[in-house]
Design a protein around this motif. Structure first.
Motif, short mmCIF file in Angstrom:
data_model
loop_
_atom_site.label_atom_id
_atom_site.label_comp_id
_atom_site.label_asym_id
_atom_site.label_seq_id
_atom_site.Cartn_x
_atom_site.Cartn_y
_atom_site.Cartn_z
N THR A 24 0.81 -1.09 0.05
CA THR A 24 0.01 -0.01 0.02
C THR A 24 0.85 1.34 0.10
N LEU A 47 2.87 3.62 -4.14
CA LEU A 47 2.73 4.77 -4.87
C LEU A 47 3.45 6.00 -4.09
N PHE A 94 1.19 -1.43 -10.31
CA PHE A 94 0.39 -1.09 -9.21
C PHE A 94 -1.16 -2.04 -9.15
N ASN A 124 -4.43 -1.66 -3.84
CA ASN A 124 -3.37 -1.05 -3.05
C ASN A 124 -3.26 0.41 -3.18
N ILE A 125 -3.57 1.24 -4.44
CA ILE A 125 -3.38 2.72 -4.42
C ILE A 125 -4.80 3.31 -4.26
N GLN A 139 -5.01 6.13 -1.97
CA GLN A 139 -4.40 7.25 -2.34
C GLN A 139 -4.81 8.13 -3.66
#
Length: 350
Positions: free
Chosen positions: A84, A87, A100, A104-105, A108
């Motif tokens: 996580t 990024l 990615f 997980n991103i 953000q």
């Protein structure tokens, strides 16, 4: 004649000296790129997620003649295993390139949470309509505003659910089950809404948790289930419900991209697109997509796993129960982007 010869020799000496002085500059220009570019990816070979990263790195290194030397750091080791943080690490210059996971991103980049809206995408045609169309371009535009250059899409796969207790065909079957999820508050909301007990846990902790019964089940793509032999971890019931997918984004930092010549920028993009398409094909292999090869499903059954493939009507029962979660998170993702996605999914089904 002697004077002319002397002048010629002097001219040659001067030019030769200038050339000699120029050589170090030329050498510097040719070696101004870094000796190594660091690429991060979750997991490791042989799962398709990681294979896509290795493929991209190999293509770039080979086709640039080693001028752009890319090394893959699997298992998110550049961020201590915490995928996580990839990024953020790219924006900080720790990571140069990455593949990615949109899951997980999402904390953000709220817009990629679109792909976690439960039961938005019924099949691969719907997913392709999103990542290949206006929605995909819009999301890439959002990424670019974060000093990250997205260059291609990949796919980790539809996330199916398995457990050690019973077959799951209705929402009621999930009640009371302890289900592991990787990250993202939306997953906690989905499973809480279905009456399960969601448990956030890293993948490294998942396998021992399954073997000891600390959790009853998990949700992951089938290719990962097979690679890690989760059938040996008491996961004897698997339901194919396609509740969310995890598209992947091949990206590099803007600073790194800007350091390349225009020709090398095109090379990096082309290699990413090729690796992404290959990776998607690898992810879907054996799943019976559009009536094709279903060897992965057959292998699961040969291993003694009870595989339930839900009908459209059965999926709708889950979709109805999780609709409040969908609506709440669609507001976070963005109403306009969600409307575009829903329209694209309807058009793909027509």
């Amino acid at each position: 004649m002697a004077i002319d010869t002397l002048r010629a020799e002097r001219r040659a000496l001067i030019l030769g000296g200038a050339g000699a002085l120029a050589l170090p500059w030329i050498a510097r220009a040719q070696t101004s790129y870094r000796s190594e570019y660091k690429m991060s990816v979750v997991g490791n070979r042989p799962i398709p997620f990681a294979e896509g990263a290795f493929k991209w790195a190999e293509l770039v290194t080979e086709r640039s003649g080693g001028r752009i030397n890319v090394r893959v750091y699997p298992g998110s080791q550049l961020v201590g295993g915490d995928q996580t943080r990839e990024l953020l690490a790219m924006r900080q210059g720790v990571i140069d390139m990455a593949v990615f996971s949109t899951i997980n991103i999402a904390p953000q980049v709220r817009e990629v949470g679109l792909f976690q809206l439960p039961f938005l995408m019924p099949d691969h045609k719907a997913l392709d309509a999103l990542i290949r169309g206006e929605v995909g371009r819009d999301i890439f535009g959002v990424m670019e505003r974060r000093e990250v250059v997205p260059v291609a899409w990949g796919e980790n796969g539809f996330r199916e659910i398995s457990n050690s207790k019973r077959a799951i065909r209705t929402p009621e079957d999930l009640r009371g089950l302890k289900i592991r999820f990787a990250a993202g508050a939306i997953f906690s909301d989905i499973y809480t809404g279905l009456g399960a007990n969601p448990v956030q846990m890293s993948f490294a902790d998942l396998q021992p948790a399954l073997s000891t019964g600390a959790v009853d089940g998990q949700e992951n793509p089938i290719n990962l289930f097979l690679a890690f032999r989760m059938d040996t971890l008491a996961q004897k019931h698997l339901t194919i419900w396609n509740y969310v997918n995890d598209p992947l984004i091949f990206a590099l930092s803007r600073q790194v991209m800007n350091s390349f010549s225009p020709a090398d920028q095109a090379l990096v993009r082309d290699c990413a697109v090729e690796a992404g398409r290959w990776q998607i094909e690898l992810t879907r292999r054996g799943l019976g997509v559009e009536g094709g090869d279903d060897s992965s499903i057959r292998e699961l059954r040969q291993r003694g796993v009870e595989v339930m493939v839900l009908t459209a009507a059965e999926k709708q029962a889950f979709a109805r129960v999780t609709r409040p979660v969908y609506d709440r998170w669609a507001a976070t993702v963005g109403a306009e982007l969600t409307r575009k996605a829903e329209a694209a999914v309807r058009a793909a089904a027509a």
